[in-house]
Write an enzyme that holds these catalytic residues in place. Structure first.
Site, short mmCIF file in Angstrom:
data_model
loop_
_atom_site.label_atom_id
_atom_site.label_comp_id
_atom_site.label_asym_id
_atom_site.label_seq_id
_atom_site.Cartn_x
_atom_site.Cartn_y
_atom_site.Cartn_z
N ASP A 38 42.03 37.87 41.22
CA ASP A 38 41.27 36.96 40.37
C ASP A 38 42.19 35.99 39.63
OD1 ASP A 38 38.74 37.84 41.02
OD2 ASP A 38 38.51 39.11 39.26
N HIS B 126 37.55 33.85 44.40
CA HIS B 126 38.07 34.56 45.56
C HIS B 126 38.53 33.60 46.66
CE1 HIS B 126 35.52 38.32 44.33
NE2 HIS B 126 36.48 38.02 43.47
N HIS C 266 38.84 36.45 33.63
CA HIS C 266 38.62 35.03 33.89
C HIS C 266 38.79 34.18 32.63
CE1 HIS C 266 37.34 36.05 37.88
NE2 HIS C 266 36.31 36.75 37.45
N HIS D 270 42.73 43.81 42.31
CA HIS D 270 41.66 42.81 42.28
C HIS D 270 41.80 41.89 41.07
CE1 HIS D 270 37.95 40.86 43.31
NE2 HIS D 270 37.65 40.89 42.02
#
Length: 314
Positions: free
Chosen positions: A244, A83, A267, A240
């Site tokens: 990321d 973040h 991720h 979001h």
């Protein structure tokens, strides 16, 4: 279209932020300290007697389960860096020392917004050295079952992120946009992390989400959002995931000139595309703004020895 910056940047002054780690549940404090040109983004643990600086680079990533981890958090490493990295990438901060007093970044409200606020309040300082970019020259792709991600040549910096969840509350959502400071601040920075209440007990057993709450996450139960205020956008979940992705690809070490597309990514996939990119030196080149003069190349050994594409790369 992406706004190109001709000089490297840092913050005009240092600033401290405090919160808790979303996974550890422990208090966390960070200080963002201005750095010279060529330093890149570097993390350093102030709770360690002999602190070792950890550069924010793809080849320092040690884990990607639910968050992105640099190094070994039991010693010099730091967890949940994505973040802050997204805020630095999105707002155009190239060089910074991140001093942190523990193994995990503070989650703040689950988004990048408080980091962006701090950056805007302190201000950005232009440095006396040209800004370098990583220019994608040919398409690279990673597949993982039905999930995939790609980096394409593109005259700018664009993220095209699609998610597809088997629940009517989320379903298929997409966020696609060139990334500029205005776009990042207004369209992405406030998008919060999210999760299912049914998964919490299992996550606790695994040592995750110990600091998660309605103050820093969007909590989903069955097909409803438990947060009293609801979502900040109908597609906050896709936003979001895009946030990321911006943070994870910031670990390339330089701002990327290219288009990043992903479907059912996360991720792990975001990191995998950087590994794939750097495996083939012919897939990218290092250029300098504003003329985008080619200034250097790196080999399969990675970029750690290049000081985050510091002055010795050319």
């Amino acid at each position: 279209m992406t706004a190109y910056v001709d000089r490297q940047t840092t913050l005009a002054d240092q600033v401290t932020l405090t919160g808790i780690g979303v996974h550890s549940g422990k208090p966390a404090s960070i200080t963002l300290v201005p750095a010279e040109a060529g330093v890149g983004i570097v993390f350093t643990r102030t709770d360690q007697e002999n602190s070792v600086e950890v550069p924010a680079l793809w080849n320092k990533v040690s884990a990607t389960a639910l968050c992105t981890v640099l190094g070994d958090p039991s010693t010099e490493g730091v967890a949940t860096v994505e973040h802050l990295m997204a805020a630095l990438f999105g707002m155009g901060v190239d060089n910074l020392i991140v001093e942190i007093d523990g193994p995990e970044m503070p989650v703040m409200d689950g988004s990048s917004f408080e980091f962006v606020e701090a950056i805007e309040q302190i201000g950005i300082k232009r440095l006396d050295r040209g800004r370098r970019y990583l220019k994608v020259k040919k398409t690279v792709r990673v597949d993982n079952g039905t999930a995939w991600c790609e980096l394409h040549p593109y005259n700018g910096t664009k993220f095209d992120i699609t998610i597809d969840f088997d629940t009517p509350l989320i379903g298929r959502q997409q966020f696609s946009s060139d990334i500029t400071p205005d776009v990042f601040r207004d369209e992405l920075s406030r998008a919060r992390t999210f999760g299912y209440v049914k998964d919490v007990e299992q996550l606790w057993k695994m040592g995750f989400a110990l600091g998660s709450s309605l103050e820093n996450s969007v909590a989903i139960s069955e097909d409803k959002v438990l947060n009293p205020e609801g979502t900040r956008w109908p597609d906050e979940f896709a936003r979001h995931k895009a946030l990321d992705a911006v943070g994870d690809l910031a670990l390339a070490g330089l701002p990327i000139l290219g288009l990043y597309r992903s479907y059912k990514g996360g991720h792990k996939m975001n990191h995998a595309i950087l590994v794939k990119l750097f495996e083939d030196p012919s897939s990218f080149e290092i250029v300098e703004s504003p003329a985008f003069r080619k200034v250097g190349q790196v080999d399969k050994g990675g970029i750690a020895a290049a000081a985050a594409f510091g002055p010795d790369v050319s």
